[in-house]
Motif scaffolding. Structure first.
Motif, PDB file in Angstrom:
ATOM      1  N   THR A   1      20.205 101.227 -31.951  1.00 48.34           N
ATOM      2  CA  THR A   1      18.950 101.586 -31.422  1.00 48.34           C
ATOM      3  C   THR A   1      18.425 102.508 -30.840  1.00 48.34           C
ATOM      4  O   THR A   1      17.144 103.132 -31.051  1.00 48.34           O
TER       5      THR A   1
ATOM      6  N   LEU B   1      13.698  94.270 -35.033  1.00 48.69           N
ATOM      7  CA  LEU B   1      12.901  95.483 -34.499  1.00 48.69           C
ATOM      8  C   LEU B   1      11.769  96.174 -35.188  1.00 48.69           C
ATOM      9  O   LEU B   1      11.069  96.968 -34.882  1.00 48.69           O
TER      10      LEU B   1
ATOM     11  N   LEU C   1      15.179 100.507 -24.994  1.00 48.54           N
ATOM     12  CA  LEU C   1      15.250  99.117 -24.853  1.00 48.54           C
ATOM     13  C   LEU C   1      16.210  98.869 -23.495  1.00 48.54           C
ATOM     14  O   LEU C   1      17.244  99.952 -23.280  1.00 48.54           O
TER      15      LEU C   1
ATOM     16  N   PHE D   1      14.545 103.356 -30.415  1.00 46.73           N
ATOM     17  CA  PHE D   1      14.039 102.052 -29.686  1.00 46.73           C
ATOM     18  C   PHE D   1      14.433 102.418 -28.177  1.00 46.73           C
ATOM     19  O   PHE D   1      15.558 102.680 -27.915  1.00 46.73           O
TER      20      PHE D   1
END
Length: 316
Positions: A112, A77, A119, A117
């Motif tokens: 995350t 990532l 996701l 992020f």
């Protein structure tokens, strides 16, 4: 602000036992599991400026495995700062109750989100798979499927759209001690069994049959398939050409015999086991108390807990 995630364990009714790519953690078989409500891990991730740290159940722990996993996520990532991972594990660790599944799912979700992020659960399942294969399934409630796939992109987990049913698991905790043969080592030994290819072929059929049984809410068929798949998996360990072994203890064998006796008495009871001596008994909400009574009478020192279908990952 720190980010906290909670993920539950899952118990595979159709097992994954063997890897075709150890680096990517690609399994030799697709698997299917039930997420459990009673066993879970809550993980908080906080950014720091030093190095990755792990606080497990209130104590500093060796961060080597999670540091390696976090670096894998960084490679995929993009780089992010060091973190402190504070984890409360409400599952016996390394005892065959899928503690790594809930742990790595919670860690993947928390880190995350903490790093910004956004996701999907499917993408998270691919990442978590790199830390623990079974963690891929812990993002979903009720039943989940982990597709074996052929590469990183095609090996992911997703929810199995299934009807509600009165399914329950009676968990018999034979031991909470760390197992003597790790799952990774056990898989490497098991694939040397002369029966391994036959198990793979049979497992593929059971994987499809299990999905049909779930759609029909046929708990007896679900239990039958799960028990056949699990016992055949453990037979691979005994027949390994390289360092054969077993996770069974005397108590494990007593419980398996008792499960068979209960079934002969007309009680829905089917055993499944992961990598460890603990036995999970698939049954109905109605029959679960009868099983608990019978087990407590025969083995009064064994800790018993009835688990039901659990939720997917949640965030605070």
């Amino acid at each position: 602000m720190p980010t906290t995630a909670t993920a539950h364990t899952n118990i595979a009714f159709i097992k994954y036992w063997g890897k075709k790519d150890a680096r990517l953690n690609l399994p030799t078989t697709s698997s299917l599991s039930l997420t459990l409500s009673q066993f879970y891990t809550t993980t908080t991730v906080t950014q720091n400026t030093d190095k990755d740290q792990l606080v497990l159940n209130g104590e500093l722990a060796d961060p080597t495995r999670i540091h390696h996993f976090l670096n894998t996520i960084r490679d995929i990532l993009g780089d992010f700062p060091a973190v402190t991972v504070t984890s409360e594990n409400h599952v016996p660790t390394s005892a065959g109750l899928a503690s790594s599944a809930s742990s790595f799912a919670a860690l993947t979700g928390a880190v995350t989100r903490e790093m910004g992020f956004d996701l999907s659960n499917q993408s998270l399942s691919r990442l978590a798979r790199r830390g623990s294969g079974s963690a891929s399934r812990s993002f979903y409630s009720h039943f989940a499927i982990w597709h074996a796939g052929m590469d990183d992109a095609s090996s992911f987990a997703e929810s199995l759209n299934a009807p509600d049913m009165p399914i329950a698991l009676v968990v018999a905790e034979v031991s909470t001690s760390a197992k003597k043969v790790s799952s990774s080592d056990g898989m490497q030994r098991a694939i040397t069994s002369p029966n391994y290819d036959d198990w793979l072929n049979r497992s593929a059929t059971q994987f499809m049959d299990m999905q049909s049984a779930i759609q029909q809410s046929d708990i007896e068929k679900i239990g039958t398939l799960a028990e056949e798949n699990a016992l055949a998996m453990h037979a691979l360990n005994l027949t390994a050409r390289h360092k054969p072994f077993t996770y069974f203890t005397q108590e494990t064998q007593q419980i398996l015999a008792l499960v068979s006796d209960l079934r002969r008495q007309g009680i829905l009871a089917f055993a499944t086991m992961d990598a460890g001596p603990n036995v999970k008994i698939i049954t109905t909400l109605n029959d679960a108390p009868k099983i608990v009574t019978a087990l407590h009478s025969a083995l009064p020192y064994i800790h018993l807990e009835t688990a039901t279908s659990g939720s997917g990952i949640t965030y605070d």
